[in-house]
Write a protein that holds these residues in place. Structure first.
Motif, PDB file in Angstrom:
ATOM      1  N   ALA A 103       0.843  -1.206   0.000  1.00  0.00           N
ATOM      2  CA  ALA A 103       0.000   0.000   0.000  1.00  0.00           C
ATOM      3  C   ALA A 103       0.875   1.251   0.000  1.00  0.00           C
ATOM      4  O   ALA A 103       0.479   2.303  -0.506  1.00  0.00           O
ATOM      5  CB  ALA A 103      -0.928  -0.005   1.211  1.00  0.00           C
ATOM      6  N   GLN A 151      -6.686  -3.855   6.167  1.00  0.00           N
ATOM      7  CA  GLN A 151      -6.085  -3.074   5.099  1.00  0.00           C
ATOM      8  C   GLN A 151      -6.459  -3.736   3.775  1.00  0.00           C
ATOM      9  O   GLN A 151      -6.219  -4.936   3.586  1.00  0.00           O
ATOM     10  CB  GLN A 151      -4.554  -3.047   5.273  1.00  0.00           C
ATOM     11  N   LEU A 209      -6.143  -4.598  -0.181  1.00  0.00           N
ATOM     12  CA  LEU A 209      -5.038  -4.737  -1.128  1.00  0.00           C
ATOM     13  C   LEU A 209      -5.625  -5.207  -2.458  1.00  0.00           C
ATOM     14  O   LEU A 209      -5.337  -6.309  -2.933  1.00  0.00           O
ATOM     15  CB  LEU A 209      -4.030  -5.768  -0.586  1.00  0.00           C
ATOM     16  N   PHE A 269      -3.222  -2.841  -7.174  1.00  0.00           N
ATOM     17  CA  PHE A 269      -1.848  -3.207  -6.817  1.00  0.00           C
ATOM     18  C   PHE A 269      -1.326  -4.325  -7.699  1.00  0.00           C
ATOM     19  O   PHE A 269      -2.083  -5.179  -8.164  1.00  0.00           O
ATOM     20  CB  PHE A 269      -1.783  -3.631  -5.348  1.00  0.00           C
TER      21      PHE A 269
END
Ligand SMILES: Nc1ncnc2c1ncn2[C@@H]1O[C@H](COP(=O)(O)OP(=O)(O)OP(=O)(O)O)[C@@H](O)[C@H]1O
Ligand SMILES: [Mg+2]
Lengths: 264, 299
Positions: B54, B112, B114, B119
């Motif tokens: 991140a 979190q 992702l 990404f």
């Protein structure tokens, strides 16, 4: 070669179970000495060997090998100088590992164990030759798990392992006690061969007085954490079980503590 | 049909759990230690990988740091156990609790995201077959590396430590050091599986590691049952563990598909593992047939 200076070991100090297992013991071994140790149950024989090997710290005194003070050295570092065989055949080898793996563990005793292969082909040749001399048919079973072997076979392999890599001292704690008489005799014969061939300084605990008399050049008897008899040389050669018992009575003033000790 | 469609995804997740189970195998089987650190170190692997990515890191260094962080977790447990003399199982529990806080701090929150769309992840549930191939490659490399490791002098000493500590010390092996290294290695592998899991599922969540140890044990046990009496070297054994992970997860998915209350799943997993862990004891206690001695007579 080995010097014990005023070694004291107290288990459970300052409790109701306090036990003085070694009481101010001093002992000096010469190079190549083969000492047999006898004494009743709880006399402190195993405790003495464990103190030398570093299984636990001692509460007083000094242990020297070839003049080097090893009193503070941890067990695995002392192993460099010391080969051991235990009473329980399960203790001396790793049951889940192969014969050759066990032997490779022993041949690296006291050496740095890095990231190179544990066993190479020429090692196997060496192991085979060593096993062949045991005459137990183990030389063709290098990749057999040690756990599948009999107690006698395991003790014989442990003996080989203990003698690898030139130890200064060999410690045998009733290493034939768990075996049947025939196997015990065979393992004892192998012991003798290995000790003589490698000129190993040896301490052997036994409950068999006759074995203690027949083997080695020196005999000590322990009682209540003390060495109460120490017989060497010509005097040792002249020993009989009767004279040994008599000597014991004279020194300790009590009947021999263990019936087991009379066997043999 | 729905179940069949779920299979590639289940297999991919199974492979990730299989990798985690390899970590459990190292402690539980090779070192003979029950290490509960894994519930925490798995999330550490997820969190570190997710946060670094991140922050713009490339996936490879992010995974490397995740693995190192996992090894650090094992190191802490190892030092609790060896230096401070705390029983292994308690050491693991303590580290696990420490990691709960640490993982929250790493992420700064409970989870979190992702997402694979944003990404550059290695694997994602959006491309299941691709993920399967990559994960299989990871498994092959991991098993090969560990196989070689176990064959070295150092690795043999580590195995001896787990097999017979007294013997190991008598052969000059620093058993404490090998336990610490084994725990670090194990939790490094667990963190690797965490890093992969975070990428695959597109998130890291503080709760994701809960019960990981039980899944790992289940995979180890299933693996052992699968390889059964096959000739055993470490390649076979570790492959068995990975297959065990897949079987576990496929069964898990099937049970969900059949409509079982998902609230009950953790309980069921634990009960199944409890039964299998009890088998050796039950056999000994209730089915003890006197076994013929497999011992030769010439000793
Ligand atoms: N780890 C220990 N903790 C507490 N007490 C111990 C411990 N080890 C030995 N002892 C005690 O120390 C004394 C000496 O024991 P040791 O094992 O040295 O005897 P031994 O001469 O080897 O006897 P045996 O012939 O029965 O093997 C015994 O009273 C024993 O109970
Ligand atoms: Mg004893």
């Amino acid at each position: 070669m080995l010097e014990l200076k005023n070694i004291t070991k107290i288990f459970n100090a300052n409790t109701v179970n306090e036990k003085v297992a070694l009481n101010d013991i001093s002992l000096t071994l010469e190079d190549g000495d083969f000492v047999t140790v006898i004494g009743g149950n709880g006399a402190g024989k195993s405790t003495m060997l464990n103190a030398i090997a570093g299984t636990f710290p001692v509460d007083g005194g000094q242990i020297l090998i070839d003049g080097t003070d090893i009193t503070k050295l941890p067990e695995h570092k002392r192993a460099k100088f010391i080969g051991r065989v235990f009473q329980d055949p399960m203790t001396g080898t790793a049951a889940d590992m192969w014969i050759e793996e066990n032997m490779s563990l022993a041949i690296n005793r006291g050496k740095k164990r890095g990231f190179t292969w544990a066993i190479k082909n020429n090692d196997r040749e060496l192991y085979k030759q060593m096993l062949k001399r045991l005459d137990l048919g183990l030389e063709d079973r290098l990749s057999t798990k040690v756990g599948l072997l009999s107690g006698g076979q395991r003790q014989a392999i442990t003996l080989l392992m203990a003698s690898m890599n030139d130890p200064k001292l060999l410690l045998l704690d009733e290493h034939t006690a768990a075996l049947d008489p025939k196997t015990a005799a065979k393992v004892l014969a192998i012991t003798r061969e290995i000790v003589e061939e490698n000129h190993l300084t040896t301490i052997m605990i036994t409950h068999n007085m006759q074995d203690a008399i027949n083997h080695g050049n020196r005999l000590i008897m322990m009682n209540a954490g003390k060495i109460i008899l120490d017989i060497k040389g010509e005097e040792k050669k002249a020993l009989t079980v009767e004279s040994l018992l008599e000597a014991f009575h004279k020194t300790s003033g009590s009947a021999f503590a263990s019936d087991r000790a009379l066997l043999g | 049909m729905g179940l069949l469609n779920a299979m590639p995804g289940a297999a991919a997740q199974g492979l990730i759990w299989g990798i985690m189970a390899i970590g459990v195998y190292i402690t539980f089987k090779v070192l003979d230690l029950a290490d509960l650190t894994v519930d925490g170190s798995m999330v550490t692997g997820m969190a570190v990988c997710a946060m670094l990515m991140a922050a713009g890191w490339n996936v490879w260094p992010a995974m490397l740091i995740a693995v190192l962080a996992g090894m650090g977790c094992g190191l802490v447990t190892g030092l609790f156990h060896t230096l401070m003399g705390i029983p292994a199982i308690l050491s693991g529990i303590l580290t696990q609790l420490i990691l709960w806080s640490v993982n929250l701090k790493i992420m700064g929150k409970a989870n979190q995201a992702l997402p694979a769309r944003t990404f550059d992840v290695l694997i994602s549930q959006l491309e299941k077959y691709h993920a399967l191939v990559i994960l299989a490659l990871f498994c092959v490399v991991l098993v090969t590396l560990l196989y070689c490791f176990f064959g070295t002098k150092f690795g043999a000493a580590l195995r001896a430590t787990g097999c017979n500590e007294k013997m190991a010390r008598a052969q000059g092996i620093n058993t404490d050091m090998h336990k610490v290294v084994g725990l670090a290695l194990s939790n490094g592998v667990v963190a690797l599986s965490g890093a992969l899991m975070a990428q695959y599922s597109g998130k890291a969540d503080i709760n994701d590691g809960r019960g990981a140890i039980v899944i790992g044990l289940a995979a180890v046990i299933i693996g052992e049952a699968i390889i059964g009496k096959m000739p055993q070297n470490y390649i076979v054994r570790m492959t068995g563990v990975i297959v065990g992970g897949i079987v576990y997860y496929v069964v898990y998915q099937t049970v969900i598909f059949l409509g079982l209350d998902t609230d009950l799943l953790k309980m069921l997993s634990a009960l199944v593992v409890a039964v299998f862990l009890a088998v050796p004891h039950l056999k000994k206690t209730y089915f003890n047939k006197p076994r013929k001695k497999e011992v030769s007579k010439n000793a």
